[in-house]
Design a protein around this motif. Structure first.
Motif, PDB file in Angstrom:
ATOM      1  N   VAL A  12       0.654  -1.197  -0.197  1.00  0.00           N
ATOM      2  CA  VAL A  12       0.106  -0.336  -0.538  1.00  0.00           C
ATOM      3  C   VAL A  12       1.067   1.308  -0.640  1.00  0.00           C
ATOM      4  CG1 VAL A  12      -1.555   1.389   1.675  1.00  0.00           C
ATOM      5  CG2 VAL A  12      -1.982  -0.677   1.286  1.00  0.00           C
ATOM      6  N   LEU A  13       0.890   1.825  -0.968  1.00  0.00           N
ATOM      7  CA  LEU A  13       1.615   3.169  -1.079  1.00  0.00           C
ATOM      8  C   LEU A  13       0.868   4.511  -0.827  1.00  0.00           C
ATOM      9  CD1 LEU A  13       3.890   0.796  -2.941  1.00  0.00           C
ATOM     10  CD2 LEU A  13       4.607   3.415  -3.211  1.00  0.00           C
ATOM     11  N   GLY A  23      -1.430  11.742   0.772  1.00  0.00           N
ATOM     12  CA  GLY A  23      -2.031  11.318  -0.155  1.00  0.00           C
ATOM     13  C   GLY A  23      -3.268  10.317  -0.115  1.00  0.00           C
ATOM     14  N   ASN A  24      -3.418   9.909  -1.287  1.00  0.00           N
ATOM     15  CA  ASN A  24      -4.443   8.904  -1.481  1.00  0.00           C
ATOM     16  C   ASN A  24      -3.161   7.612  -1.613  1.00  0.00           C
ATOM     17  OD1 ASN A  24      -6.615   7.727  -2.232  1.00  0.00           O
ATOM     18  ND2 ASN A  24      -6.844   8.798  -3.875  1.00  0.00           N
ATOM     19  N   PRO A  25      -3.834   6.725  -0.768  1.00  0.00           N
ATOM     20  CA  PRO A  25      -3.633   4.802  -0.986  1.00  0.00           C
ATOM     21  C   PRO A  25      -3.895   4.196  -1.919  1.00  0.00           C
ATOM     22  CG  PRO A  25      -4.657   5.465   1.046  1.00  0.00           C
ATOM     23  CD  PRO A  25      -4.812   6.820   0.365  1.00  0.00           C
ATOM     24  N   ALA A  26      -2.854   3.819  -2.528  1.00  0.00           N
ATOM     25  CA  ALA A  26      -3.063   2.959  -3.098  1.00  0.00           C
ATOM     26  C   ALA A  26      -2.627   1.775  -3.290  1.00  0.00           C
ATOM     27  CB  ALA A  26      -2.648   2.532  -4.930  1.00  0.00           C
ATOM     28  N   SER A  86       6.377   4.670  -8.610  1.00  0.00           N
ATOM     29  CA  SER A  86       7.158   5.113  -7.192  1.00  0.00           C
ATOM     30  C   SER A  86       8.261   4.262  -6.760  1.00  0.00           C
ATOM     31  CB  SER A  86       6.398   5.926  -6.232  1.00  0.00           C
ATOM     32  OG  SER A  86       5.601   7.384  -6.763  1.00  0.00           O
ATOM     33  N   TYR A  87       6.960   2.894  -6.450  1.00  0.00           N
ATOM     34  CA  TYR A  87       7.328   1.399  -5.822  1.00  0.00           C
ATOM     35  C   TYR A  87       8.813   1.132  -7.002  1.00  0.00           C
ATOM     36  CZ  TYR A  87       7.828  -2.748  -3.290  1.00  0.00           C
ATOM     37  OH  TYR A  87       7.580  -3.542  -2.435  1.00  0.00           O
ATOM     38  N   GLY A 278       1.734  13.452 -11.807  1.00  0.00           N
ATOM     39  CA  GLY A 278       2.340  12.953 -11.167  1.00  0.00           C
ATOM     40  C   GLY A 278       2.665  13.305  -9.163  1.00  0.00           C
ATOM     41  N   GLY A 279       3.102  12.903  -9.082  1.00  0.00           N
ATOM     42  CA  GLY A 279       3.662  13.214  -8.224  1.00  0.00           C
ATOM     43  C   GLY A 279       4.463  11.994  -7.376  1.00  0.00           C
ATOM     44  N   LYS A 280       4.304  12.033  -5.467  1.00  0.00           N
ATOM     45  CA  LYS A 280       5.562  11.324  -4.376  1.00  0.00           C
ATOM     46  C   LYS A 280       4.337   9.344  -4.272  1.00  0.00           C
ATOM     47  CE  LYS A 280       9.050  11.616  -1.871  1.00  0.00           C
ATOM     48  NZ  LYS A 280       9.788  12.640  -1.144  1.00  0.00           N
ATOM     49  N   GLY A 281       5.112   8.472  -4.466  1.00  0.00           N
ATOM     50  CA  GLY A 281       4.472   7.880  -3.637  1.00  0.00           C
ATOM     51  C   GLY A 281       5.156   7.435  -2.726  1.00  0.00           C
ATOM     52  N   ILE A 282       4.524   7.304  -1.238  1.00  0.00           N
ATOM     53  CA  ILE A 282       5.594   6.667  -0.105  1.00  0.00           C
ATOM     54  C   ILE A 282       5.145   5.017   0.296  1.00  0.00           C
ATOM     55  CG2 ILE A 282       5.782   7.372   2.527  1.00  0.00           C
ATOM     56  CD1 ILE A 282       5.686  10.094   1.854  1.00  0.00           C
TER      57      ILE A 282
END
Length: 293
Positions: A12-13, A23-26, A86-87, A278-282
């Motif tokens: 889950v990022l 952010g928005n989890p996916a 991102s992942y 786009g943007g950042k995935g954490i």
């Protein structure tokens, strides 16, 4: 004998995280080649997020991505794409800063800039929805006077369709009480993902809210496929002549999760020729989902 169970690992990022938070989890499932569509839907349902991306091998692009909400498959998903790439970058599977994905709706280019992932969208198509203005306003509990003057409600498509609704200020945006059954009716009529309601009375270029009840998403915190159309609207209709737009979303949800979506427009002779959102995935957490084999 009981039926066989299969364990699927889901990362889950949080995509479009703003300053490392929100952010928005996916969900992201790697090596999904062996999973059927039925399996994917079951995983998405159990993960319970607005979208989960399933990554498998592609004969034509770097990766094949399939996107499922808890209720159905969709053609594209901006935040799940950003989360996935991102992942892949973070775990060392992307060698270059340019990549690509194959989807049920064709191929899209992906660009990695530092630790941000950007996804290509199509040139915008605008559709007039004037005839539906009163029902759209009613479905949000808004009055005509709440809208920005001379800024029409429009259907905009850069790969998925959204109706964009410009309101005068953040106070109006924050206090919207959506009537989800009416939004679903309008969404079904126009084959929308949902509504993107926004205000430009804000530090970023716009602050927005996204409602997609017919996809099982009452409100979402970061929608790349809606931020692309909004950046086009700001450029083409509100005549804000910039090439990069910062769109904030998720701030006014019941449980706020502020997201920042960056949209880059490529302009040639005053016209949008290409856009990347786009943007950042954490990385947030990992789930083990058990499904019937």
């Amino acid at each position: 004998m009981g039926s066989l169970k299969k364990i699927v690992i889901v990362q889950v990022l949080n995509a479009f995280a703003e300053n490392g938070k929100g952010g928005n989890p996916a969900g992201v499932v790697l090596n999904a080649d062996e999973l059927s569509d039925k399996n994917k839907l079951e995983v998405s349902k159990k993960v319970g997020l607005s979208e989960t991306a399933f990554v498998s091998k592609s004969k034509t692009e770097d990766y094949k991505l399939d996107f499922f909400t808890p209720t159905k498959q969709i053609a594209h998903c901006g935040h799940a794409t950003v989360a996935t790439f991102s992942y892949l970058k973070q775990i060392g599977l992307l060698k270059n800063d340019s990549s690509s994905k194959e989807t049920i709706d064709g191929r899209r280019k992906i660009e990695i800039i530092g630790d941000l992932a950007f996804m290509e969208q199509l040139v915008p198509k605008y559709t007039d929805v004037n005839n539906e203005e009163s029902i759209i306003l009613k479905s949000l509990g808004l009055k005509k006077k709440d809208l920005i003057p001379n800024a029409p409600i429009k259907l905009v498509n850069t790969g998925n369709s959204f109706i964009l609704i410009p309101v005068k200020n953040n106070e109006i945006l924050k206090n919207i009480i959506p009537k989800f059954d009416l939004i679903s009716d309008v969404s079904d009529k126009f084959d929308l993902i949902g509504y993107y309601v926004f205000s430009t009375d804000t530090k970023s270029d716009a602050t927005s809210r996204m409602f997609a009840p017919s996809y099982g998403i009452l409100e979402e915190s970061g929608t790349g496929m809606a931020a692309g159309p909004l950046a086009c609207y700001l450029f083409d209709i509100l005549k804000i002549k910039k090439k990069t737009f910062h769109i904030q979303q998720g701030k006014y949800m019941k449980e706020p999760s502020s997201s920042m979506i960056i949209v880059k427009l490529q302009i040639n002779e005053g016209e949008i020729k290409n856009l990347m959102a786009g943007g950042k995935g954490i990385l947030n957490r990992q789930l083990k989902i058990e499904i019937d084999d």
